[in-house]
Design a protein around this motif. Structure first.
Motif, PDB file in Angstrom:
ATOM      1  N   LEU A  42       0.821  -1.212   0.000  1.00  0.00           N
ATOM      2  CA  LEU A  42       0.000   0.000   0.000  1.00  0.00           C
ATOM      3  C   LEU A  42       0.855   1.262   0.000  1.00  0.00           C
ATOM      4  N   ALA A  43       1.944   1.246   0.764  1.00  0.00           N
ATOM      5  CA  ALA A  43       2.851   2.395   0.769  1.00  0.00           C
ATOM      6  C   ALA A  43       3.482   2.590  -0.607  1.00  0.00           C
ATOM      7  N   CYS A  44       3.839   1.488  -1.254  1.00  0.00           N
ATOM      8  CA  CYS A  44       4.433   1.561  -2.585  1.00  0.00           C
ATOM      9  C   CYS A  44       3.417   2.106  -3.595  1.00  0.00           C
ATOM     10  N   GLU A  45       2.174   1.647  -3.514  1.00  0.00           N
ATOM     11  CA  GLU A  45       1.128   2.153  -4.403  1.00  0.00           C
ATOM     12  C   GLU A  45       0.917   3.649  -4.209  1.00  0.00           C
ATOM     13  N   SER A  46       0.943   4.094  -2.975  1.00  0.00           N
ATOM     14  CA  SER A  46       0.792   5.514  -2.691  1.00  0.00           C
ATOM     15  C   SER A  46       1.951   6.319  -3.283  1.00  0.00           C
ATOM     16  N   ASN A  47       3.163   5.803  -3.147  1.00  0.00           N
ATOM     17  CA  ASN A  47       4.329   6.484  -3.717  1.00  0.00           C
ATOM     18  C   ASN A  47       4.223   6.573  -5.235  1.00  0.00           C
ATOM     19  N   LEU A  48       3.798   5.485  -5.865  1.00  0.00           N
ATOM     20  CA  LEU A  48       3.651   5.490  -7.322  1.00  0.00           C
ATOM     21  C   LEU A  48       2.587   6.486  -7.768  1.00  0.00           C
ATOM     22  N   ARG A  49       1.529   6.592  -6.994  1.00  0.00           N
ATOM     23  CA  ARG A  49       0.489   7.581  -7.312  1.00  0.00           C
ATOM     24  C   ARG A  49       1.057   9.000  -7.221  1.00  0.00           C
ATOM     25  N   GLN A  50       1.841   9.273  -6.180  1.00  0.00           N
ATOM     26  CA  GLN A  50       2.467  10.590  -6.046  1.00  0.00           C
ATOM     27  C   GLN A  50       3.402  10.879  -7.214  1.00  0.00           C
ATOM     28  N   LEU A  51       4.166   9.875  -7.624  1.00  0.00           N
ATOM     29  CA  LEU A  51       5.073  10.056  -8.756  1.00  0.00           C
ATOM     30  C   LEU A  51       4.301  10.285 -10.052  1.00  0.00           C
ATOM     31  N   LEU A  52       3.193   9.572 -10.237  1.00  0.00           N
ATOM     32  CA  LEU A  52       2.354   9.777 -11.418  1.00  0.00           C
ATOM     33  C   LEU A  52       1.825  11.198 -11.460  1.00  0.00           C
ATOM     34  N   LEU A  53       1.292  11.666 -10.331  1.00  0.00           N
ATOM     35  CA  LEU A  53       0.764  13.035 -10.290  1.00  0.00           C
ATOM     36  C   LEU A  53       1.860  14.064 -10.522  1.00  0.00           C
ATOM     37  N   ALA A  54       3.058  13.807  -9.999  1.00  0.00           N
ATOM     38  CA  ALA A  54       4.178  14.718 -10.233  1.00  0.00           C
ATOM     39  C   ALA A  54       4.545  14.730 -11.714  1.00  0.00           C
ATOM     40  N   GLY A  55       4.553  13.560 -12.351  1.00  0.00           N
ATOM     41  CA  GLY A  55       4.859  13.489 -13.785  1.00  0.00           C
ATOM     42  C   GLY A  55       3.823  14.198 -14.630  1.00  0.00           C
ATOM     43  N   ILE A  56       2.563  14.057 -14.263  1.00  0.00           N
ATOM     44  CA  ILE A  56       1.494  14.747 -14.994  1.00  0.00           C
ATOM     45  C   ILE A  56       1.609  16.259 -14.804  1.00  0.00           C
ATOM     46  N   GLY A  57       1.904  16.683 -13.578  1.00  0.00           N
ATOM     47  CA  GLY A  57       2.097  18.115 -13.332  1.00  0.00           C
ATOM     48  C   GLY A  57       3.252  18.683 -14.141  1.00  0.00           C
ATOM     49  N   TYR A  58       4.340  17.948 -14.198  1.00  0.00           N
ATOM     50  CA  TYR A  58       5.505  18.382 -14.987  1.00  0.00           C
ATOM     51  C   TYR A  58       5.126  18.477 -16.464  1.00  0.00           C
ATOM     52  N   ALA A  59       4.452  17.452 -16.976  1.00  0.00           N
ATOM     53  CA  ALA A  59       4.069  17.442 -18.394  1.00  0.00           C
ATOM     54  C   ALA A  59       3.101  18.573 -18.717  1.00  0.00           C
ATOM     55  N   THR A  60       2.194  18.865 -17.805  1.00  0.00           N
ATOM     56  CA  THR A  60       1.241  19.948 -18.019  1.00  0.00           C
ATOM     57  C   THR A  60       1.952  21.284 -18.175  1.00  0.00           C
ATOM     58  N   GLU A  61       2.979  21.507 -17.401  1.00  0.00           N
ATOM     59  CA  GLU A  61       3.700  22.783 -17.456  1.00  0.00           C
ATOM     60  C   GLU A  61       4.822  22.802 -18.491  1.00  0.00           C
ATOM     61  N   ASN A  62       5.058  21.683 -19.181  1.00  0.00           N
ATOM     62  CA  ASN A  62       6.146  21.606 -20.164  1.00  0.00           C
ATOM     63  C   ASN A  62       5.640  21.104 -21.514  1.00  0.00           C
ATOM     64  N   ASP A  63       4.531  21.656 -21.962  1.00  0.00           N
ATOM     65  CA  ASP A  63       3.958  21.373 -23.283  1.00  0.00           C
ATOM     66  C   ASP A  63       3.767  19.890 -23.548  1.00  0.00           C
ATOM     67  N   GLY A  64       3.368  19.139 -22.532  1.00  0.00           N
ATOM     68  CA  GLY A  64       3.064  17.722 -22.699  1.00  0.00           C
ATOM     69  C   GLY A  64       4.277  16.804 -22.667  1.00  0.00           C
ATOM     70  N   ALA A  65       5.474  17.353 -22.480  1.00  0.00           N
ATOM     71  CA  ALA A  65       6.687  16.527 -22.426  1.00  0.00           C
ATOM     72  C   ALA A  65       6.918  16.063 -20.996  1.00  0.00           C
ATOM     73  N   TYR A  66       7.112  14.759 -20.836  1.00  0.00           N
ATOM     74  CA  TYR A  66       7.405  14.219 -19.512  1.00  0.00           C
ATOM     75  C   TYR A  66       8.837  14.541 -19.111  1.00  0.00           C
ATOM     76  N   VAL A  67       9.096  14.440 -17.839  1.00  0.00           N
ATOM     77  CA  VAL A  67      10.431  14.711 -17.314  1.00  0.00           C
ATOM     78  C   VAL A  67      11.436  13.751 -17.972  1.00  0.00           C
ATOM     79  N   PRO A  68      12.571  14.271 -18.434  1.00  0.00           N
ATOM     80  CA  PRO A  68      13.574  13.387 -19.047  1.00  0.00           C
ATOM     81  C   PRO A  68      14.122  12.390 -18.026  1.00  0.00           C
ATOM     82  N   ALA A  69      14.289  11.167 -18.456  1.00  0.00           N
ATOM     83  CA  ALA A  69      14.859  10.154 -17.570  1.00  0.00           C
ATOM     84  C   ALA A  69      16.288  10.527 -17.223  1.00  0.00           C
ATOM     85  N   ALA A  70      17.045  10.964 -18.224  1.00  0.00           N
ATOM     86  CA  ALA A  70      18.440  11.373 -18.025  1.00  0.00           C
ATOM     87  C   ALA A  70      18.726  12.484 -19.027  1.00  0.00           C
ATOM     88  N   SER A  71      18.653  13.725 -18.583  1.00  0.00           N
ATOM     89  CA  SER A  71      18.826  14.842 -19.509  1.00  0.00           C
ATOM     90  C   SER A  71      20.261  14.968 -20.015  1.00  0.00           C
TER      91      SER A  71
END
Length: 150
Positions: A42-71
């Motif tokens: 359950l803790a892992c699922e919660s962490n993954l949900r937080q990471l998903l929301l963070a990725g969506i927030g990043y993509a929303t503010e960066n023209d739909g581009a997700y955070v680079p895995a390794a820039s």
């Protein structure tokens, strides 16, 4: 002379009680282990949900581009990852300087409670993803910039 007989447990009674307690513990321990495992999941699922929301927030503010895995993939410096940055290849990643820091409540990626132990204080080849908390990121697809270089 009058001897009073004190009441006491016999050795047989003590062994029976200890045996009963041992049987009850044997029955109870797997149930406790299962509850602990479910809590980690359950803790892992919660962490993954937080990471998903963070990725969506990043993509929303960066023209739909997700955070680079390794820039810094092309110069192979190994200093910038989706989960943080570090000054030198042998330093640990600092999640407070990572691209998702502003999208996570406390500015860092949570550790997966069931993750494998990553080596600490090892050279870059051994601790390539140290700091990601046990959560992977698909370099080829999401967060990739491979298409930019042909």
């Amino acid at each position: 002379m009058c001897y009073s007989k004190e009441k006491a447990f016999t050795l047989t009674e003590l062994l029976v009680v200890i045996s009963v307690i041992a049987v009850l513990m044997a029955i109870l321990m797997p149930a406790l282990a299962a509850a602990r495992s479910r809590g980690r999941a359950l803790a892992c699922e919660s962490n993954l949900r937080q990471l998903l929301l963070a990725g969506i927030g990043y993509a929303t503010e960066n023209d739909g581009a997700y955070v680079p895995a390794a820039s810094d993939l092309w110069d192979n410096s190994g200093l910038h990852r989706w989960h943080g940055m570090r000054a030198t290849p042998d330093d640990p990643f600092n999640p407070l300087r990572g691209p998702l820091a502003g999208y996570l409540a406390d500015g860092r990626v949570k550790d997966c409670p069931a993750k494998a132990d990553f080596m600490k204080k090892q050279n870059r080849k051994k601790n390539f993803e140290q700091g990601c908390g046990g959560y992977g990121y698909n370099m080829t697809y999401i967060g990739s910039r491979l298409w930019q270089k042909g």
